[in-house]
Design a protein around this motif. Sequence first.
Motif, PDB file in Angstrom:
ATOM      1  N   ARG A 136       0.865  -1.195   0.000  1.00 53.38           N
ATOM      2  CA  ARG A 136       0.000   0.000   0.000  1.00 53.38           C
ATOM      3  C   ARG A 136       0.891   1.231   0.000  1.00 53.38           C
ATOM      4  NH1 ARG A 136      -3.588   2.567   4.568  1.00 53.38           N
ATOM      5  NH2 ARG A 136      -4.835   3.958   3.288  1.00 53.38           N
ATOM      6  N   GLU A 137       0.876   1.958  -1.111  1.00 51.43           N
ATOM      7  CA  GLU A 137       1.781   3.100  -1.274  1.00 51.43           C
ATOM      8  C   GLU A 137       1.167   4.439  -0.889  1.00 51.43           C
ATOM      9  OE1 GLU A 137       3.622   3.172  -5.111  1.00 51.43           O
ATOM     10  OE2 GLU A 137       4.306   1.101  -4.951  1.00 51.43           O
ATOM     11  N   GLU A 138      -0.129   4.497  -0.663  1.00 50.13           N
ATOM     12  CA  GLU A 138      -0.808   5.768  -0.394  1.00 50.13           C
ATOM     13  C   GLU A 138      -1.361   5.774   1.029  1.00 50.13           C
ATOM     14  OE1 GLU A 138      -2.068   9.508  -1.893  1.00 50.13           O
ATOM     15  OE2 GLU A 138      -1.268   7.955  -3.175  1.00 50.13           O
ATOM     16  N   LEU A 139      -0.972   6.793   1.815  1.00 51.76           N
ATOM     17  CA  LEU A 139      -1.533   6.976   3.149  1.00 51.76           C
ATOM     18  C   LEU A 139      -2.828   7.766   3.045  1.00 51.76           C
ATOM     19  CD1 LEU A 139       1.668   8.014   5.152  1.00 51.76           C
ATOM     20  CD2 LEU A 139       0.544   5.775   5.131  1.00 51.76           C
ATOM     21  N   ASP A 140      -3.717   7.603   4.016  1.00 52.10           N
ATOM     22  CA  ASP A 140      -4.926   8.413   4.057  1.00 52.10           C
ATOM     23  C   ASP A 140      -4.521   9.873   4.237  1.00 52.10           C
ATOM     24  OD1 ASP A 140      -6.553   6.176   3.828  1.00 52.10           O
ATOM     25  OD2 ASP A 140      -6.729   5.933   6.000  1.00 52.10           O
ATOM     26  N   PRO A 141      -5.235  10.802   3.595  1.00 46.38           N
ATOM     27  CA  PRO A 141      -4.894  12.227   3.737  1.00 46.38           C
ATOM     28  C   PRO A 141      -5.003  12.676   5.194  1.00 46.38           C
ATOM     29  CG  PRO A 141      -6.514  11.909   1.990  1.00 46.38           C
ATOM     30  CD  PRO A 141      -6.370  10.598   2.706  1.00 46.38           C
ATOM     31  N   LEU A 142      -4.109  13.548   5.577  1.00 42.84           N
ATOM     32  CA  LEU A 142      -4.106  14.118   6.918  1.00 42.84           C
ATOM     33  C   LEU A 142      -4.716  15.512   6.807  1.00 42.84           C
ATOM     34  CD1 LEU A 142      -3.232  13.961   9.878  1.00 42.84           C
ATOM     35  CD2 LEU A 142      -0.981  14.736   9.175  1.00 42.84           C
ATOM     36  N   ARG A 143      -5.903  15.684   7.387  1.00 45.31           N
ATOM     37  CA  ARG A 143      -6.607  16.974   7.361  1.00 45.31           C
ATOM     38  C   ARG A 143      -6.688  17.484   8.794  1.00 45.31           C
ATOM     39  NH1 ARG A 143      -8.787  17.003   2.197  1.00 45.31           N
ATOM     40  NH2 ARG A 143      -9.257  14.945   1.401  1.00 45.31           N
ATOM     41  N   ILE A 144      -6.120  18.668   8.994  1.00 47.04           N
ATOM     42  CA  ILE A 144      -6.097  19.262  10.321  1.00 47.04           C
ATOM     43  C   ILE A 144      -6.889  20.558  10.254  1.00 47.04           C
ATOM     44  CG2 ILE A 144      -4.612  20.039  12.193  1.00 47.04           C
ATOM     45  CD1 ILE A 144      -2.320  18.520  10.683  1.00 47.04           C
ATOM     46  N   ASP A 145      -7.953  20.648  11.045  1.00 50.67           N
ATOM     47  CA  ASP A 145      -8.804  21.841  11.026  1.00 50.67           C
ATOM     48  C   ASP A 145      -8.811  22.507  12.396  1.00 50.67           C
ATOM     49  OD1 ASP A 145      -9.759  21.769   8.309  1.00 50.67           O
ATOM     50  OD2 ASP A 145     -10.884  19.972   8.879  1.00 50.67           O
ATOM     51  N   GLY A 146      -9.128  23.799  12.392  1.00 51.17           N
ATOM     52  CA  GLY A 146      -9.231  24.553  13.631  1.00 51.17           C
ATOM     53  C   GLY A 146      -7.892  24.849  14.276  1.00 51.17           C
ATOM     54  N   VAL A 147      -6.839  24.881  13.469  1.00 49.34           N
ATOM     55  CA  VAL A 147      -5.486  25.127  13.975  1.00 49.34           C
ATOM     56  C   VAL A 147      -5.179  26.615  13.893  1.00 49.34           C
ATOM     57  CG1 VAL A 147      -3.043  24.669  13.591  1.00 49.34           C
ATOM     58  CG2 VAL A 147      -4.713  22.854  13.257  1.00 49.34           C
TER      59      VAL A 147
END
Length: 165
Positions: A136-147
Amino acid sequence: MASFHFPGTRFLSRACCVAALGLVGCSGREDWQVETQPVRGAVLINGEVPENAVLTLYPQGGPIDVRKSKPWGKVDADGTFVLQTYEQGDGAPPGTYDVTLVWRKDPSVLGSPDQLGGAYDEVRESQWTVAVEAGREELDPLRIDGVKIVTKPGRPQAPPDEPTR
């Protein structure tokens, strides 16, 4: 006809043979390095691309090799990153990792302030875990909100009590 025998000739020829055999089996990896696989992902902070932010992966359960290497990646202008452990783009060994994230105001300046105020730079306080899985070459996207972004490149933020124009 006389023949000459030089001391150490047998040793030297055997050493050359052993060295040649060693080179035939070389994969370009040092013997202390572990197998890696290509891994990429993406990051967004408050819907914005944190260009030049650096993610570092800390292996859970102990170091991945004797040198305690850590896979890492730098976020490109499109929000994507490619992990590397030993050389550019080689990826990471399969395993589970805690993730830290630092987004320097000016990545070319050592000690430049982290635009995230150091909120995500301590592995002991990591809020994210990723699993690098074989194949598996693709990681799940990292979405950071409210920073809260401390400073943005190229434009200083006004103090909270002063209106911006």
